[in-house]
Scaffold this active site. Structure first.
Site, PDB file in Angstrom:
ATOM      1  N   GLU A  82     -10.812 -30.053  15.128  1.00 29.90           N
ATOM      2  CA  GLU A  82     -11.117 -30.373  16.631  1.00 29.90           C
ATOM      3  C   GLU A  82     -11.810 -30.786  17.076  1.00 29.90           C
ATOM      4  O   GLU A  82     -11.998 -30.899  18.355  1.00 29.90           O
ATOM      5  CB  GLU A  82     -12.878 -29.265  15.890  1.00 29.90           C
ATOM      6  CG  GLU A  82     -12.275 -27.689  15.212  1.00 29.90           C
ATOM      7  CD  GLU A  82     -11.945 -26.655  15.960  1.00 29.90           C
ATOM      8  OE1 GLU A  82     -11.705 -26.594  16.901  1.00 29.90           O
ATOM      9  OE2 GLU A  82     -10.996 -25.876  15.277  1.00 29.90           O
ATOM     10  N   PHE A  92     -19.285 -21.556  13.153  1.00 33.58           N
ATOM     11  CA  PHE A  92     -19.268 -20.511  13.832  1.00 33.58           C
ATOM     12  C   PHE A  92     -17.665 -20.519  14.603  1.00 33.58           C
ATOM     13  O   PHE A  92     -16.409 -21.214  15.288  1.00 33.58           O
ATOM     14  CB  PHE A  92     -19.764 -20.081  15.354  1.00 33.58           C
ATOM     15  CG  PHE A  92     -19.442 -19.641  16.721  1.00 33.58           C
ATOM     16  CD1 PHE A  92     -19.914 -18.016  15.881  1.00 33.58           C
ATOM     17  CD2 PHE A  92     -19.234 -19.759  17.132  1.00 33.58           C
ATOM     18  CE1 PHE A  92     -20.096 -17.061  17.031  1.00 33.58           C
ATOM     19  CE2 PHE A  92     -19.763 -18.612  18.448  1.00 33.58           C
ATOM     20  CZ  PHE A  92     -19.703 -17.286  18.320  1.00 33.58           C
ATOM     21  N   GLY A  93     -17.622 -19.734  14.265  1.00 33.00           N
ATOM     22  CA  GLY A  93     -15.954 -18.717  14.527  1.00 33.00           C
ATOM     23  C   GLY A  93     -15.638 -17.937  16.352  1.00 33.00           C
ATOM     24  O   GLY A  93     -16.008 -17.256  15.908  1.00 33.00           O
ATOM     25  N   GLY A 121     -12.114 -18.467  18.368  1.00 32.15           N
ATOM     26  CA  GLY A 121     -11.072 -18.791  18.569  1.00 32.15           C
ATOM     27  C   GLY A 121      -9.764 -18.313  17.670  1.00 32.15           C
ATOM     28  O   GLY A 121      -9.607 -17.574  17.189  1.00 32.15           O
ATOM     29  N   SER A 122      -8.999 -19.723  17.424  1.00 38.64           N
ATOM     30  CA  SER A 122      -8.353 -19.879  15.863  1.00 38.64           C
ATOM     31  C   SER A 122      -8.915 -19.695  14.859  1.00 38.64           C
ATOM     32  O   SER A 122      -8.376 -19.482  13.663  1.00 38.64           O
ATOM     33  CB  SER A 122      -7.260 -20.397  16.232  1.00 38.64           C
ATOM     34  OG  SER A 122      -8.243 -21.708  16.577  1.00 38.64           O
TER      35      SER A 122
END
Length: 184
Positions: free
Chosen positions: A92, A13-14, A16-17
């Protein structure tokens, strides 16, 4: 870290960057919604967009029962799964402020399970209490190993707008930080 079966590939799941810089081969992508969490600049960045002496801010998913976050689910094919998961963990989990989780996402085609990085609310880098103006002041000057905090903010806000996933707080922050930078 969670135990993830990557033999058939996996979803990430994206929010942000990862939206504008996934950094891995994407076999498929689709808009997705995560409920119970909201996108927030609630993590002090001491590596990528700031330093220990002058932290920046990066996005994280902060738990909130009645909230949701719209983003993109990226599918990583089996042949890229092992390398991608290792690189995601390096990127991350650099300071342990994020927790690696598996979350249920809703997409137009139905639900799916995805690797999702969320904030650890007891970690020292958590700062969920900051007002938007304070966030803007911090991001207008912070710089880290991956570049200026402004770049992170502006790229994320622009990509959300381009993909129809507008986030009112990010849009406000992007405009406010432009004013602050122009005044410096």
């Amino acid at each position: 870290m969670v135990d993830i079966d990557i033999s058939d590939g996996f979803w990430v799941f994206g929010y942000g960057s990862l939206l504008w810089n996934p950094g891995f081969p994407v076999a498929e992508q689709k808009q997705a919604r995560l409920t119970g969490w909201h996108r927030s600049f609630c993590m002090r960045s001491i590596h990528h967009r700031g330093t220990e002496e002058k932290p920046g801010l990066v996005l994280a998913l902060d738990h909130q029962e009645d909230a949701f976050c719209d983003g993109v689910a990226f599918f990583v094919a089996p042949e890229h799964a092992e390398k991608t998961l290792a690189e995601l963990r390096e990127r991350e989990l650099v300071s342990s402020a994020y927790l690696e989780t598996i979350q249920a996402l809703e997409t137009p085609e139905g639900s799916l399970q995805a690797v999702t990085y969320v904030i650890d609310p007891v970690h020292e880098q958590y700062c969920g209490e900051l007002a938007l103006e304070e966030q803007a002041q911090i991001m207008s000057t912070a710089v880290g190993g991956r570049g200026p905090n402004t770049e992170y903010l502006w790229n994320t806000a622009a990509h959300l707008e381009e993909t129809g996933l507008r986030d009112a707080d990010l849009s406000w922050l992007a405009e406010r930080v432009k004013v602050l930078v122009a005044d410096q």
